[in-house]
Structure formats: structure tokens, C-alpha cells
Design a protein around this motif. Structure first.
Motif, PDB file in Angstrom:
ATOM      1  N   GLY A 128      28.075  34.954  40.197  1.00 17.33           N
ATOM      2  CA  GLY A 128      29.057  35.365  40.924  1.00 17.33           C
ATOM      3  C   GLY A 128      29.660  34.945  42.009  1.00 17.33           C
ATOM      4  O   GLY A 128      30.783  35.150  42.559  1.00 17.33           O
ATOM      5  N   PHE A 129      29.031  33.576  42.521  1.00 16.48           N
ATOM      6  CA  PHE A 129      29.455  33.100  43.587  1.00 16.48           C
ATOM      7  C   PHE A 129      30.626  31.806  43.403  1.00 16.48           C
ATOM      8  O   PHE A 129      30.250  30.989  42.531  1.00 16.48           O
ATOM      9  CB  PHE A 129      28.419  32.445  44.652  1.00 16.48           C
ATOM     10  CG  PHE A 129      28.913  31.551  45.741  1.00 16.48           C
ATOM     11  CD1 PHE A 129      29.265  32.330  47.018  1.00 16.48           C
ATOM     12  CD2 PHE A 129      28.942  30.291  45.604  1.00 16.48           C
ATOM     13  CE1 PHE A 129      29.761  31.426  47.785  1.00 16.48           C
ATOM     14  CE2 PHE A 129      29.523  29.596  46.753  1.00 16.48           C
ATOM     15  CZ  PHE A 129      29.952  30.252  47.807  1.00 16.48           C
ATOM     16  N   ALA A 130      31.466  32.043  43.706  1.00 11.44           N
ATOM     17  CA  ALA A 130      32.630  30.934  43.637  1.00 11.44           C
ATOM     18  C   ALA A 130      32.502  29.774  44.431  1.00 11.44           C
ATOM     19  O   ALA A 130      32.770  29.976  45.551  1.00 11.44           O
ATOM     20  CB  ALA A 130      34.093  31.491  43.433  1.00 11.44           C
ATOM     21  N   GLY A 131      32.340  28.506  43.891  1.00 18.04           N
ATOM     22  CA  GLY A 131      32.285  27.365  44.689  1.00 18.04           C
ATOM     23  C   GLY A 131      33.377  27.128  45.394  1.00 18.04           C
ATOM     24  O   GLY A 131      34.648  27.506  44.905  1.00 18.04           O
ATOM     25  N   THR A 132      33.458  26.278  46.415  1.00 18.16           N
ATOM     26  CA  THR A 132      34.610  25.448  47.133  1.00 18.16           C
ATOM     27  C   THR A 132      34.336  24.040  47.329  1.00 18.16           C
ATOM     28  O   THR A 132      33.560  23.505  46.684  1.00 18.16           O
ATOM     29  CB  THR A 132      34.671  26.378  48.586  1.00 18.16           C
ATOM     30  OG1 THR A 132      33.411  25.932  49.319  1.00 18.16           O
ATOM     31  CG2 THR A 132      34.721  27.805  48.607  1.00 18.16           C
ATOM     32  N   VAL A 133      35.182  23.275  47.818  1.00 19.69           N
ATOM     33  CA  VAL A 133      35.246  21.873  48.136  1.00 19.69           C
ATOM     34  C   VAL A 133      33.916  21.521  48.659  1.00 19.69           C
ATOM     35  O   VAL A 133      33.175  20.626  48.333  1.00 19.69           O
ATOM     36  CB  VAL A 133      36.414  21.529  48.839  1.00 19.69           C
ATOM     37  CG1 VAL A 133      36.334  19.913  49.056  1.00 19.69           C
ATOM     38  CG2 VAL A 133      37.609  21.728  48.299  1.00 19.69           C
ATOM     39  N   ARG A 134      33.510  22.090  49.540  1.00 17.20           N
ATOM     40  CA  ARG A 134      32.176  21.762  50.400  1.00 17.20           C
ATOM     41  C   ARG A 134      31.104  22.691  50.012  1.00 17.20           C
ATOM     42  O   ARG A 134      29.661  22.269  50.326  1.00 17.20           O
ATOM     43  CB  ARG A 134      32.287  21.861  51.881  1.00 17.20           C
ATOM     44  CG  ARG A 134      33.336  20.743  52.470  1.00 17.20           C
ATOM     45  CD  ARG A 134      33.481  20.753  54.039  1.00 17.20           C
ATOM     46  NE  ARG A 134      32.182  20.691  54.372  1.00 17.20           N
ATOM     47  CZ  ARG A 134      31.841  20.794  55.629  1.00 17.20           C
ATOM     48  NH1 ARG A 134      32.747  21.525  56.502  1.00 17.20           N
ATOM     49  NH2 ARG A 134      30.751  20.571  56.225  1.00 17.20           N
ATOM     50  N   VAL A 135      31.089  23.752  49.350  1.00 16.29           N
ATOM     51  CA  VAL A 135      30.125  24.358  48.835  1.00 16.29           C
ATOM     52  C   VAL A 135      30.107  24.756  47.349  1.00 16.29           C
ATOM     53  O   VAL A 135      30.779  25.409  46.730  1.00 16.29           O
ATOM     54  CB  VAL A 135      29.945  26.007  49.531  1.00 16.29           C
ATOM     55  CG1 VAL A 135      28.727  26.580  49.362  1.00 16.29           C
ATOM     56  CG2 VAL A 135      30.179  25.699  51.087  1.00 16.29           C
TER      57      VAL A 135
END
Length: 740
Positions: A668-675
Motif C-alpha cells: 500500500g505504500f507508494a514510492g517516491t524518487v528517493r524512497v
């Protein structure tokens, strides 16, 4: 142009002592010479590339040589423009050699680079890191200095040196001109911030890694090592080294294929080989080797996955195709306008045996047909008024002959043959007689072409055995078009020759055989390139090889007839278990007499993380090759509640302006550029400054639950391996969160 600077060094204030002139003056002079040579070489290469691009292409071998030269010049220019002075990795000081009369000679400073570089007089400024002369820079140890007295490694940041480390190999001596660091300073440098791509590590190759990189390409070499030992680093650098040092592996002889576990992994490492000056390595995942791989879903039924992992079903493809190559047993009478011809069972058998062994089914089809026509035409009365060409045309249009041939040796669709195995039980039983009835039933499915990753080895085998049906149709269309074009050109030629009334009868040259052959060559030249990944390759490098099934190995063995492999993996990271030794495993799939090289030092994972990860894998695999960590991050492993995830990430991002993090196990966690947000399986081969595991005790749930399976599930090998792999992605900090 290389930017002009007063100094190549940009050492921070805390390292001011390393900026003393007596320590770096020799480097400054050498870098100035490198900068001048770079400017000259870039100008020269640019001019040569322009000349090649405007030169006439010619044909055949000349065109190939021109294209290869353009590729070589472009690659070298790209590398020179990309790196500038930071082509230089470091330097070593060679010990003076002693001659037979006891006198000293030689010695001096040798600079090591990503590629070789000389000045205008031909004097070497940089020795290519792959050259034998550069080996001591990577391989020297205090136990075996390999003829050098000191070594200096540089850390480059945006084209400037921001740190360097000196080692002395002279016992008890503190050599002048060296800024000696203890080993911990260099090891600490390995824990610098991670980025979305594998960082440049060529300057930090260690002696145990370098020995494997430079090992012979003959036969199969297994590189066995736990997390953080640099297996992937070794694999990539070995690809570049082998292409440089072993002429048997160059592109003309097949080149090198590098196979990785996932596209996330490939994106992470795809910049490494270009940074080493090699752009000719083909890189792919197993999915990429088959057209259907892009859309293939995971095989959700563990029992079916295990059945398809065996090579038995790959062999079933051969029997499936052979069923379509059975010569008719009855005699066939062929009525023509000039009389009755016949094909006996012996004639059919002769035609069916005419293709060379190994010829794909669809390609062989044309050869069989041509043999049949030749047999029939040979029966024709030579004194008959019907020309052989007209008889051939009549035979090609003979409905009964064509119909019987099409049924005896049909044009096949590779995907259709595999789909029939999953939708026609009797067909599967015939092709795989060793399967139990319940296994035949379990392999059947409603949508036979709903491909899964477990189908890929069968699809690959079918395509290799059958060939591309579209290519066969294209070749037939091209032959028809070529025949029409040739007929038209012949008609034009005859008209031009007939109309030519000049004294020299210039047009008569158009009747020469050389001219006719030229026309034919132009018409029949190949119009499509072969698939780049089809092989054969001279050498194949496989990373994360512990995950490959027997069936998947057949895909790689088919692409490397020489059996020259570099096999990189860790038995302890095999999600479905790996009870055998490497030798036993590989001998079973056809690779005998393999060599084993072991990496046991963990350069990446801190001691704090490995102290938690080791018991996890030991509980499931007591004999796991767990490497020894040689550095500490000073950050203990933290545990907490899942609800704390947002706060943990916010705090880390605020505190760290650079670096990357990864959340593993929270879909359920949406990733980002750094994560990033990944599953344990997709995290394999990657590394992050911070790793947050979410409910790791649930890793493996819902997988491996088939009958008789003792490797999967949260409490089995698969769950333990997933936790171990996920934990060891951390280069600095590990956080474990649970929902309870």
C-alpha cells in the motif's frame, strides 16, 4: 574540451593536510598532461568520426568494418567526454627491479585509468585497468605486494578529487609523499550515500574480487558469495575485462550476454558497463529472451510452477514438433498434363530427411518441399515437350500434392504448439509420457495463451525448434517479389540491349552474368536483423543464478554452445531452496567440471544489520555462506510499530539530503524518487541507505503452499530467504516494523 583548472583537487577543510604540495604535486603535473592529451584525442577522434560518417559505405565486409569503426570511435569519444580527468582511478609506485648483475632499474609511478591514454610522443599516461600491467593496483596485498611499494586510490566528485587513500606495502616504512590512512578510512568510504543507480566502484575493487574478474573464460566459473560481497560488481567488471582481454569473445564471435533477475535490477546497473568503456554487452532478463515475456504473469499455482520448472516439459516441445514431421506412409499419385508421377513412402522419407540436423521446422519445410519437387521432376521424361519450369509451376499449384504436404509438414506457430499442450490432454500425454494423469490435468487451462513466467522456457524452446512463422512467410513473399522484380528487370534489360545501336554496344554488358548476380544479390539480401538476444553468444554471465530452474537454464544453454559461463549467486538467497552443491546442480543441467570461487567478505552491510540477519537465515539454512562484515555504521537496528512508517521516513528525508531508502513488504505504500517501494523478491541485487521492513514475519505467506512443498510459506525457506535478502539491502540503517 577538458575544463582548465589550477588544481584537480577539491579536498574539504578537514582533509587540508592531504593538500600539502609534497603529497599532490606529482599528481597535479600528471593530470595536466592527461588534460592536454584528452583535448588532442577528442579533437582527433571527432575528425576521424566525421571522415567515417561521410565516407562511402560500400557493401559487404567493407560496410561492416566501417560500421564497427564508427561504433568504436563513438564509444571512445563518449567515454572521454563523460569522464575527463576522472578517467584516472589511482596510481601505484612500482618497486625497482633488480637485474642479473645486482643493479636496480625500472620502478616509478604508474597511473591506472578506465582506458589507456598516451601523450603525443606515445608515452603512457594511463594504463587500462584491464591490462596485465594494471593487475597489482587491484590485486596487491601486504602478503603479496606484486612488485609495488605503494598504492593511491582517488575519490572523484563532479570531476574533482575530494579524497584519496594511500597504502604502503613496504614493511615498517612510512614512505615520503604518501598520506597514509588506516584501512578503516577506506572501508568507511564504501558506505557513502546510495543513488538510484549503482555507483562507480571500479576504484574500490579488492584483491579477492579482482582475482575472479581476471579469471579465464574457459568453461563455467561459479562466483558464490553472500550479501554485500560484491558479486554483481564482479560480474559487471568481468564482462568488461573479458571483452578487453579475450579475443574469442568479441562481437564477431558472438560477444557477451549479461542476464539479470529483474528490470529494477537492470535499471540499477545499466550505467556500469558504459562507465567502464564497454557498450557491446547485451543485457537482459529471462523475460526479455522471449516475445511473450513482456506480458507473462507469475505462475500462481506452486504445483504447476514446479512441474514447469523441470526440463521434462522443455523436452516435450521437441516431441510435439516431431509429431508434425512424420512422412506419409501411403504412395501418392500426382496427375499432371504430361503424365502420372508418384511419390512412394521411400520418396517421402528421403525428402523429410533432407534438411540439415538442427534446422528449425519452418525453415526446413522449404527444403523438404524443394526435395519433393526435385524427386517428381526427375521422373519427368527429358524428351517431353513440357519444360521443367512449366512442370514445376504445375506441381506447385497441384491441390492434392500441396494439401498432403501441408498436412505432413505444416507451417507451425511456436506459441500455438505450446498452447496445445495446455489445452489438449491427449497431446500432452503423447509428448510428455512421464507425466502422471493428475499432473496432465493440472497443466490444462481454459485460456491456453494466458502466458505465465513458467511458460517462457517452453515458448523459447518452441521458437528455437520451429522458427519464426512470420519470417518464413516474409521469405516466401520476398521470393515471389524477387522473382517478379527479376523478370521485370530481365525484360527491361532485353529491351535496352535490343534498342542499343551504338558502336560499342554498351548495353550488351547488361547481359553479363556478373550483372545478373548483382541484381539477384540486391533482391535477396536479408531485410531484417536477427533477434539480438537469440545468440549464439561466446560467453554468458548470469547474476542471481540460484533462482534459475532447470527449464530456465535450457534457455541460456541454448544461447551459449561453448558452455563459457560466469554464474553468480548465493545458495542462501534461493527462494525455493538450494539443497545441492553448485557442482551437483550445474552437472544436472549439463555444465560439468565447473570451478568455484568464493567471496566471504561483506563490504556493504554493516555489522549491526548482519548481527540481526544471520540468525534469520541460519534457522532455515544452517550451512548458509554468511559473509563477514568488516565495517560498522554505528546505527543499531530499530524496531517499532507499522504506524510509525510515515514519521520514520519524514525524519530520515529531513536529516539526509542525499541517499535512497526503500520500504519492503508494504504494497500500500507508494514510492517516491528517493524512497522505493518493493517486494522482497524485487529488492534482490539492490542496495539502499535506509531499509524499512514492514511485517517481515509475513514474508512468504500465500506462496509455496502446494502439496508436498516444504520450502515455502512464512515459516519455510522462502520466508526466511525473503527476510534475509530484504534485511541485507541496507548499507547504513535497518528498521523493522510490525502491525501487532
Amino acid at each position: 574540451m577538458t575544463p582548465l583548472r589550477t588544481t584537480a583537487f577539491a579536498l574539504p577543510e578537514r582533509l587540508a593536510a592531504k593538500a600539502a604540495p609534497e603529497l599532490i604535486a606529482a599528481d597535479e603535473r600528471h593530470f595536466a598532461a592527461i588534460a592536454a592529451s584528452l583535448d588532442d584525442q577528442i579533437a582527433e577522434l571527432t575528425a576521424r568520426l566525421d571522415e567515417q560518417r561521410i565516407a562511402r559505405g560500400g557493401g559487404g565486409q567493407a560496410a561492416l568494418e566501417r560500421d564497427l569503426e564508427i561504433h568504436r570511435l563513438t564509444a571512445r569519444l563518449r567515454l572521454l567526454r563523460r569522464f575527463g580527468l576522472d578517467l584516472c582511478l589511482g596510481r601505484m609506485v612500482a618497486a625497482p627491479a633488480t637485474d642479473t648483475e645486482g643493479g636496480a632499474n625500472g620502478g616509478g609511478i604508474v597511473y591506472i585509468g578506465r582506458l589507456g591514454l598516451s601523450d603525443g610522443d606515445g608515452e603512457p599516461l594511463l594504463i587500462d585497468w584491464r591490462a596485465p600491467a594494471a593487475a597489482p593496483f587491484f590485486g596487491a596485498t601486504h602478503a603479496d605486494p606484486m612488485g609495488i611499494v605503494s598504492r593511491r586510490r582517488y575519490r572523484w566528485t563532479r570531476g574533482r578529487i575530494t579524497d584519496y587513500w594511500d597504502e604502503s606495502f613496504t614493511a615498517g616504512a612510512v614512505a615520503g609523499g604518501l598520506a597514509l590512512d588506516d584501512q578503516s578510512a577506506f572501508i568507511a568510504s564504501l558506505g557513502s550515500n546510495r543513488s538510484p543507480r549503482m555507483r562507480d566502484v571500479l576504484g574500490t575493487i579488492q584483491s579477492d574480487q579482482d582475482a575472479i574478474i581476471r579469471a579465464s573464460s574457459r568453461g563455467a566459473l561459479v562466483v558464490d558469495g553472500g550479501p554485500g560481497t560484491g558479486k554483481t560488481v564482479v560480474a559487471l567488471h568481468r564482462a568488461a575485462y573479458l571483452l578487453y582481454s579475450d579475443r574469442r569473445l568479441d562481437a564477431r564471435r558472438g560477444g557477451v550476454l549479461f542476464v539479470g533477475p529483474s528490470h529494477a535490477y537492470m535499471a540499477y546497473v545499466d550505467d556500469v558497463l558504459p562507465s567502464l568503456g564497454e557498450e557491446g554487452v547485451q543485457m537482459a532478463t529471462l523475460r526479455d529472451l522471449v516475445d511473450e515475456g513482456a506480458e507473462a504473469r507469475p505462475e500462481l499455482d506452486p504445483a504447476v510452477a514446479r512441474l514447469k520448472a523441470s526440463s521434462e516439459l522443455v523436452h516435450a516441445v521437441e516431441r510435439a514438433v516431431a509429431a508434425y514431421e512424420t512422412p506419409p506412409r501411403d504412395e501418392l499419385l500426382v496427375e499432371t498434363a504430361s503424365g502420372e508421377l508418384r511419390l512412394t513412402p521411400a520418396d517421402w522419407a528421403e525428402a523429410f530427411e533432407s534438411p540439415e540436423p538442427g534446422t528449425p521446422h519452418n525453415d526446413a519445410r522449404g527444403e523438404v518441399w524443394e526435395t519433393l519437387l526435385a524427386i517428381l521432376i526427375d521422373q519427368h521424361d527429358d524428351h517431353d515437350d513440357v519444360p521443367p519450369a512449366l512442370l514445376r509451376r504445375a506441381l506447385e499449384q497441384h491441390d492434392e500434392l500441396v494439401g498432403v504436404f501441408n498436412r505432413a509438414w505444416p507451417l507451425l506457430d511456436p506459441a500455438g504448439v505450446v498452447a496445445d499442450l495446455w489445452s489438449v490432454p491427449a497431446y500432452l500425454r503423447r509428448c510428455a509420457p512421464g507425466l502422471a494423469p493428475e499432473h496432465v490435468a493440472s497443466l490444462q487451462r481454459t485460456d491456453a495463451r494466458a502466458w505465465t513466467t513458467a511458460d517462457l522456457p517452453m515458448l523459447d524452446a518452441a521458437r528455437r525448434r520451429i522458427g519464426d512463422p512470420e519470417a518464413t512467410r516474409r521469405r516466401r513473399r520476398q521470393r515471389l517479389v524477387a522473382a517478379a522484380e527479376q523478370e521485370q528487370r530481365e525484360r527491361v534489360r532485353e529491351e535496352l540491349v535490343a534498342a542499343d545501336d551504338s558502336e560499342m554496344a554498351i548495353m550488351s554488358m547488361l547481359g553479363g552474368q556478373d550483372f545478373r548476380n548483382t541484381l539477384a544479390d540486391e533482391i535477396t539480401a536479408p531485410r531484417t536483423d536477427p533477434e539480438l538476444l537469440a545468440g549464439p553468444f561466446a560467453h554468458v554471465i548470469v547474476d542471481e543464478a540460484q533462482e534459475l530452474s532447470d527449464a530456465e537454464w535450457t534457455m541460456l544453454l541454448a544461447r551459449c554452445p561453448s558452455r563459457s559461463f560466469t554464474i553468480v549467486g548465493d545458495r542462501a538467497q534461493a527462494r525455493h531452496g538450494f539443497a545441492e552443491s553448485w557442482q551437483e546442480r550445474l552437472a544436472r543441467i549439463g555444465l560439468a567440471n565447473t570451478r568455484i570461487a568464493t567471496l566471504g567478505i561483506n563490504y556493504r552491510t554493516p555489522e549491526e544489520v548482519m548481527a540481526v540477519a544471520e540468525p534469520v537465515i541460519r534457522a532455515a539454512l544452517p550451512d548458509a555462506n554468511v559473509p563477514t562484515s568488516i565495517r560498522s555504521s554505528g546505527v543499531p537496528v530499530r524496531r517499532g510499530a507499522r504506524a510509525a512508517l510515515p514519521a520514520i521516513l519524514d525524519a530520515w528525508l529531513t536529516e539526509h539530503a542525499e541517499g535512497t531508502a526503500c520500504v519492503i513488504g508494504d504494497p500500500g505504500f507508494a514510492g517516491t524518487v528517493r524512497v522505493r517501494s518493493l517486494t522482497p523478491e524485487l529488492s534482490k541485487g539492490l542496495e539502499f541507505d535506509l531499509v524499512v521492513l514492514v511485517d517481515p514475519e509475513r514474508f512468504g505467506e500465500g506462496e509455496g503452499e502446494g502439496e508436498g512443498d516444504d520450502t515455502g510459506g512464512a515459516d519455510g525457506v522462502q520466508g526466511a530467504v525473503d527476510r534475509y535478502v530484504a534485511m541485507t539491502r541496507a548499507t547504513r540503517e535497518l528498521v523493522i516494523l510490525t502491525s501487532d
